[in-house]
Each structure stands twice: as C-alpha cells, then as structure tokens.
Write an enzyme that holds these catalytic residues in place. Structure first.
Site, PDB file in Angstrom:
ATOM      1  N   SER A   1       0.842  -1.181   0.000  1.00 45.72           N
ATOM      2  CA  SER A   1       0.000   0.000   0.000  1.00 45.72           C
ATOM      3  C   SER A   1       0.885   1.241   0.000  1.00 45.72           C
ATOM      4  O   SER A   1       1.893   1.294   0.709  1.00 45.72           O
ATOM      5  CB  SER A   1      -0.924  -0.005   1.213  1.00 45.72           C
ATOM      6  OG  SER A   1      -1.922   0.976   1.043  1.00 45.72           O
ATOM      7  N   GLU A   2       0.504   2.244  -0.791  1.00 52.63           N
ATOM      8  CA  GLU A   2       1.357   3.421  -1.015  1.00 52.63           C
ATOM      9  C   GLU A   2       1.793   4.108   0.270  1.00 52.63           C
ATOM     10  O   GLU A   2       2.850   4.735   0.309  1.00 52.63           O
ATOM     11  CB  GLU A   2       0.619   4.487  -1.847  1.00 52.63           C
ATOM     12  CG  GLU A   2       0.225   4.077  -3.224  1.00 52.63           C
ATOM     13  CD  GLU A   2      -1.196   3.551  -3.252  1.00 52.63           C
ATOM     14  OE1 GLU A   2      -1.421   2.439  -2.695  1.00 52.63           O
ATOM     15  OE2 GLU A   2      -2.060   4.219  -3.823  1.00 52.63           O
ATOM     16  N   ASN A   3       0.943   4.058   1.291  1.00 49.83           N
ATOM     17  CA  ASN A   3       1.261   4.785   2.517  1.00 49.83           C
ATOM     18  C   ASN A   3       2.305   4.072   3.376  1.00 49.83           C
ATOM     19  O   ASN A   3       2.499   4.451   4.522  1.00 49.83           O
ATOM     20  CB  ASN A   3      -0.008   5.075   3.327  1.00 49.83           C
ATOM     21  CG  ASN A   3      -0.787   3.826   3.663  1.00 49.83           C
ATOM     22  OD1 ASN A   3      -0.830   2.880   2.876  1.00 49.83           O
ATOM     23  ND2 ASN A   3      -1.399   3.808   4.825  1.00 49.83           N
TER      24      ASN A   3
ATOM     25  N   SER B   1       8.355   3.780   0.070  1.00 45.84           N
ATOM     26  CA  SER B   1       7.211   3.056  -0.477  1.00 45.84           C
ATOM     27  C   SER B   1       7.086   3.315  -1.975  1.00 45.84           C
ATOM     28  O   SER B   1       6.814   2.399  -2.759  1.00 45.84           O
ATOM     29  CB  SER B   1       5.947   3.505   0.247  1.00 45.84           C
ATOM     30  OG  SER B   1       4.826   2.828  -0.246  1.00 45.84           O
TER      31      SER B   1
END
Lengths: 243, 231, 243, 231
Positions: free
Chosen positions: B48-50, B90
């Site tokens: 996940s990008e975060n 990330s």
C-alpha cells in the site's frame, strides 16, 4: 543537548506569516495534530503547506484552511476533504497537485541536497505537459495553470524511456508526528503512521517533532531509529491525540 | 450495465492474474477487493502506497490499530513478513519497478494503453494520489472497471478524451463484459463473461476489438465468486 | 514464498560473463564475503563491479581482481588497496571514480526509478568538468577520461547554486550482507555494517542477500526491517565470515 | 615545518571551533583527532560517512565490534543517542546541509576557498571518498593541515594547481602557523601560533595575507593540549 520544548505552542511560537510548512501524515495516521492546533491558536497567516492530503474533514489542516490561514498548498490528493476542494475551486487558495510519489521524492530530495531529479511519473500527462489548474477565479474560471516541465530521454534497464524533471522542495518548518522521540530528536514511528514523516523531517529548516512519548537519550536502539536527530531541531511531547 | 460479471466476479477474475510470489498494489475501491479472492496456493504480498508491505485482512474490533491503515484509509492488519516504510521508500518500490502488478480503476483506457483516471474537466478534481506512480512504475498494470460509464458512454476508447494518468501503461482490462489485452493491434478480447457475445462487446466499445480466444481453454472455466479456478 | 537457496554458489550459479554486480560493504563491515567467494569459485568473468572501495588487500573483491575477473569498477575510493591501484594504473581495468555520496545516491536512484539527479557535489571539479582518468594505457598514459557532465543552476534555500547531473545506476545483480534475513528477504543490519547494503539491494535486478542468520517469516518486527523483501530475490545463510 | 603548533595543538585549536549542539564530520587522519579535544561543556555529535551518527571513543578490547567502524575503518563506539543509517541516508545528512561543521585535511587551499585534497597528477590516485560531498555539503568547512608541504612548497595559494575537491568551499584554515579565515579579500590571518610572526606566515604563504587580529582577545589564550580554553 536537549531539543525539547514545553509544549507545541512554544515550539512554533516564532512561526512567521508567509512561512512554508511541510506536514507529515496520511489520512488520520501520523498527523502532527498538536503542532497544527498550535499554529491555529497562534497568529500566523499566509502559509504554504506541503502535505499529502491537507487533513481530513473538520480536523487537522482542514481547520487551518477553514480559518483562512493557508494561501497555497502542495499536495497529491484532495479526496473528500470538502473545505480543501471548496477553497481550491473558489480561488481562495492556490494548489499545486503533485503525484504522491513525486511529492515524497521532492521532499526527500530537498532534505538530501538534490536540486531536481528525473522521474517517469507524469510523463505524457498534464503534470509534465502543463495545464493542471493552480488557481481558479471567483467565477470558477482557471486563472493560472501549472507550467510545462522538461522531458528528457534516459536509458533505464537497457531501454530508452522518457522522464520529467521535478524540483526538490525545502520548507521553513516541518511538522512530524512520532511514536517515541528522545531529547536529541531521534524518533521512532509505528506502523503506517511513518508515511511522509521522515521525508518531511528532512526537508525542513526547522523540523519540529511531536511525539506521543519523549524519552531520555540512550533509550532508543541505534539500529532502530527511523529518523536521526540531525534532521530535528525541536521536540515536544504530545501524549493525547486531540484532532 | 449489470450484464455479464458482477463487480465481485470481476475482482475474482482479476485475482486469477495473480502469480505466486507477486508483490501487488491494489487501487482504492474495487481493486482492493481483489485481495479477498486470491486463489488457493498463491502467495502474494500486498503493498500500500502509505508505506505498508504485507497487508492482511480487515481486523476484528479488538485488533484495530489506528496507525495501521491502507491507502484507502481503511483499517487493516499486517501479515507475517510485513514491513513498514516511509512514503519515499514506499514509492521507490513502485517507481523503481519492484511491484509486479498494479490493479487500478479507470475512467477511460485507450487502445494503446493510455490510462485516464484522475480528473474530469469541469468536475471537482479528486487529486492525483499514487495513480500516476503506479501506472508508470508497476511492471504490469491491469484495469478493472465497468465496461460503460454510468451515463452509458464508452470507457474503452480509441483515444482518451480525459486527462491522462499515464501513456501506454495498461496491459490488460477486465470489465463486466470480458477480458482484454492491450496489444500491438489495440484491444484484444480474450475472454467473454457468461451470456455476453462478441457483438455485445463491440457495440459497447469505442475502438476496434480484435477477438483472440486462447486455443487451449486455460481461462475457460466459469468464474464464480466462491470457487477458485484450476489452471 | 521462500527465497532461500542452499548456499552462496547455488545463489549465483546463473551469473553470466559480463554481468554487472553492485556489492555492499565499507572497509571490512557488511561485506558479502560468501557471495564474492562463490563468484570466484564460479567461472564468470568480464564483470563490472559497483562498490565503494573494491575490497581490502587480499580479501573480498580484491581476490576477484587478482584472478582477473573484473573489467570495470565504479567506486569512490582506492585507498590502500594495492591490487586495485595496480590494475587501474596498468590499464588492466577501467575505473569510474565517483564521489561516495554520489555513488550511494546513484544506486538509490536506480532502485527508486529516478533516471538522473542534480547534486552540488563535484561542481567545479573534474567530476563535473570531465578529465578523471577512466583507463590508462600499458605505458601509464591516459587512454580515456570521464566526460564533462551537464551543470545547471537551481535555487536552493533561496540561493542560486550550481548542480551537476548524475545518472542512476542499476545492475544485473546485487550482493548484500545482512545480520538477519527472513525467507521473504526482509533483512536487518547491525551498526555500520548497514552502509551501502540497502542502496545496493534496491539497484539490482537480482538481489542476493547473505545473512548471518536466516529466520522464518514473522520473526522480524515490521517496524524494524531495514531492507524490505520486495528488493530481494534470493537469500542464503552464511554464518561464518570467511574473508 | 615543526614551528608553531604541533599537529595535536592544531587539533586542539580546531576543537575550539566546535559549538554546543553541533553535528560534525571529522575527516580521516588528523581531523579525526579533533574529537579527543572537545572543550568541556560542549556537546557535539560526531558523524561518519559510513552511516554512524554519534561516534564515541575507541573501544576497549572487550567492547570491540567489527561491525562498528568509522570512515577511516577504525573500530569505534556509539554514544547514547547514536543512530545507524545507510550510505544514501548518511550522505543525505552531508549533502542536504545538515552537518554544521566538517573538518578536513588538504593539499592546497586557495584564497577564494577552493579545496584540493584528492588527487596529485602523476601520483597514484587514492580516490575521492566522501571529500567532495563534505566540501560542498557541510555548512562550514575548516581545513587543518601543515602550513607547508613536505617538500617545502606552499599549500595556501592564490589558485590551486592540483585538481579541485570543491570550489569556494573552505571557510577557515588552521595550520601549525596560525588561523586563517577565507574572506572577501582572501586569506585573513586572525591568530598566530606561539613564536610565529606575521612575516613567518607571509613568506610561507603563496597568496596575499591580510592581518586582522580580533580586538578583544577572545581567542587570545594560549592553546595547550591538556587544558581547554575559556571563552
């Protein structure tokens, strides 16, 4: 060496009008609520904020927006933040929309002394070609759009590819929310609350860390520090999370 | 609009594109649901990008951790082998080509693989988020979406009219009507949803569609929500 | 998912002639001794190595140099590595000398999808202006020198400054030495043995981690992983450090 | 050559440039020794390029850790508050302007602050290492060196003849003969080592030297290896 301040208000007391501030956080995780609130209680106005999503409805940076203290935002996402969308579309603020990865990289670059870099993200889009509305007029007309950026070919993994030049971001202040910080500013984050916080910390000339817990120097394991104290100028304990 | 596969069946069909050992990023909304249908015997790591690598299912009330969310800001869990990183790290995973597969939603996809999913002129912009990074950075990009827009307009087009998210980035599109590869000759229909004909697809598509069903019926089994499909 | 191999030789068995390999380590800390030895025992030749200092006298990469397997090195430092200096000055290998920070940043950029970046390091020197000897002739004459690079002005912290364009490095293989790795390739380093290892890992198409200890998935704390497994394709346990 | 301050006295004098709270990087060799003379009451954090922030003194035999070395590959210790980082993060500290002071050695320094310390044409190159990064990145650069080269040639020059490490980067030079600021007008002599005259300095320097001793004798106390100096 002790970088701690009594409270968040003391830590941002010298924030001048027109300052630029990079703020960590994604959604409601890792948001420096106490520092943002201290800015709201202080008088500074005409601020530029660098932040992924400019707060959530009715909390954090959205409250600063509401009180009209922000002139300009560099962000990747508006989403369902109604006040952010309203001010952008009404021409009350200028917004520079940036891909999320480019935003993170621009902050890291600023902190690492890189002036600019070439990324494939945004090539063939308005991000590279220009035209993303920066500021709307009161009637909803576009007053200013983002400029075209330089696109150049480089070889990557043996293949020619196009990349767009993106410039670094540095800010006057950076606000970080950590799980634990020591008095030198070394900080540790928990889970996805890390997000933009280390990148933001590197980009600020005066980086303020609010931590759930402030501990003495020597408590943190040197192998497990996520943000070394060299990137941090001020530390404040903010135990409760009051959004 | 409700012909062919349901949205959940599309997610199931997309999940069959997962390969063992893949690192995958699943976009907000429908793509996120692909994680619920990973075929048996396939081990994937969800990014996940975060800054979460190794996302697990939604937590029970007792296991909720407000600091552990996905890019859609939903509460999630972390599986054994997970790691947490900064946003720049990330996105280094995404932009550096380390994500094997990204599954995204779209407003329009062109026959040359252009993707439009971030802005509609005249409509309040939602922002860019990580979409442009994923479109360009992931090794393979699959779009899952309804075949037609709510107003009935075509979404598979010769050339996008909406602002692009990425140019020539989409490899495959899965809609309620079928599965499409993006190839040299444009959209190649490789599979039809049950009850859908080639003609149904053609009248709902704004570009030429080449039909090339695989000779061996590797993907020929019926997609069902509750059963995974033998290869 | 299990990325472990039986031993270092198995993990590098497919290494072809002419491959490029980025290798972690600084001095004698964090050097992937077992993988380097496995390359020496294998047959590959004509290699390009990307490494800070190309081993120390009589150990590590210096042994690969000695056996004539290396054609080209990108490094920051030669120091007292006599075999490295001898081969460079005798024209047996090509050497691209790079400032240490630029080398680390070029590797990270390669791993992060950045094609090139502007840094102030090297401006006004032969690194930017060209002229650093790349290859000497047998008689000690300079056969080839580094090219001039683009220099451009950007504003940083409100001040115009010159920056030089440096390109990213990606490699066919990367060799990493870790303290602990799990079967997904998540790795943890100890003290200054971390050094170039995470940067090197990101830049490799096939990244091989040798770890003092390989553990099951789930043992490492997700908040404390230094190198996420996504950057790692192969893992091998190499308990003893045999230089 | 042995006139004026000894090398250790030069290190002591350089240590007086440290300020409380400074993050400092000390080059390999003589600059490293500055750490042994940090004045009482001054708290500094010593950084090393290979990824150590918070270097402590040489360990006793029992505390030696082969994984804990400085950029000179000497065994060191880590002080409370230390952190270990990757090379790219370590150089982000340097290149991003987060190091308050870098103390380096030099072969030549020019009157406009150019630094040459990495290569001598015709002599086997030692490599660049982190010198170019430190020269440009640190907020303040102090050079400590012998005033003359071993062969008697001048090292403080109008214009460097050796390949540069950085252009206009040096702020101050401390040699066995005295202390020099690099200012608009070039080398400014601000302090003399005991027994050294302005003339001694001028005949050993390859560029004009302006003399400007501070009016208040803030730095007027005698430098001694074993005593720290009141401010």
């Amino acid at each position: 060496m002790d970088k701690t301040f009594d409270d968040a208000s003391a830590a941002v007391a010298d924030l001048p009008d027109g300052a630029s501030i990079a703020v960590g956080g994604f959604g409601t995780a890792g948001v420096p609520w106490a520092l943002v609130r201290a800015v709201r209680e202080g008088g500074a106005t005409g601020l530029t904020m660098v932040t992924n999503n400019c707060g959530v409805n009715g909390a954090g940076l959205a409250l600063l927006l509401q009180s009209g203290r922000i002139d300009r935002v560099i962000a990747s996402y508006i989403g369902s933040n109604k006040e952010f969308a309203r001010q952008y579309l009404a021409g009350e603020i200028e917004v520079e929309l940036t891909p999320q990865g480019t935003l993170a990289e621009r902050l890291r670059a600023g902190g690492a002394g890189i002036a600019a870099f070439y990324t494939a993200t945004g090539v063939g889009t308005m991000v590279a070609d220009g035209g993303v509305p920066l500021r709307f007029g009161p009637g909803g007309e576009t007053l200013e759009v983002s400029p075209a950026k330089e696109v150049r070919r480089f070889e990557r993994h043996g293949r020619q590819q196009e990349f767009v030049l993106e410039e670094a971001i540095t800010t006057d202040y950076s606000f970080v929310r950590a799980s634990i910080a020591d008095r030198h500013g070394n900080a540790v984050f928990h889970a996805s609350a890390r997000n933009f916080n280390p990148d933001v910390a590197m980009a600020g000339r005066i980086t303020v860390v609010e931590a759930e817990q402030v501990v003495d120097v020597g408590v943190l394991d040197p192998d497990s520090v996520h943000l070394p104290g060299i990137f941090v100028q001020r530390v404040v304990e903010a135990r409760e999370v009051v959004q | 609009m409700n012909r062919g596969w349901s949205r959940e069946e599309v997610a199931v069909r997309a999940a069959r594109e997962l390969r063992d050992g893949y690192y995958v990023n699943l976009g907000i909304g429908q793509p996120t649901r692909v994680a619920d249908h990973v075929p048996a015997g396939i081990d994937v790591v969800v990014h996940s990008e975060n800054g979460v690598l190794g996302i697990g299912p939604t937590p029970s009330r007792q296991l909720e951790d407000p600091d552990l969310i996905n890019a859609g800001t939903e509460l999630v869990t972390a599986l054994p082998g997970a790691s947490f990183v900064s946003s720049s790290d990330s996105f280094a995973m995404i932009r550096g080509g380390h994500i094997d597969l990204s599954i995204l939603g779209a407003m329009q996809v062109s026959s040359s693989g252009d993707l439009a999913n971030w802005a509609v002129p005249g409509v309040a912009v939602k922002g860019i988020g990580g979409a442009m990074d994923l479109a360009v950075g992931a090794r393979r990009v699959i779009v899952v979406m309804d075949h037609l827009a709510r107003d009935g307009s075509v979404k598979l087009v010769e050339s996008c009219t909406l602002p692009l998210t990425g140019r020539g980035v989409v490899d495959q599109v899965i809609t309620n009507l079928g599965v499409f590869d993006i190839a040299q000759e444009g959209f190649v229909l490789t599979e039809l949803a049950p009850g859908i004909t080639v003609e149904d697809v053609q009248v709902s598509t704004g570009a030429a569609v080449t039909v090339r069903f695989p000779e061996t019926p590797v993907r020929g089994c019926r997609v069902a929500v509750s059963e995974s499909c033998e290869r």
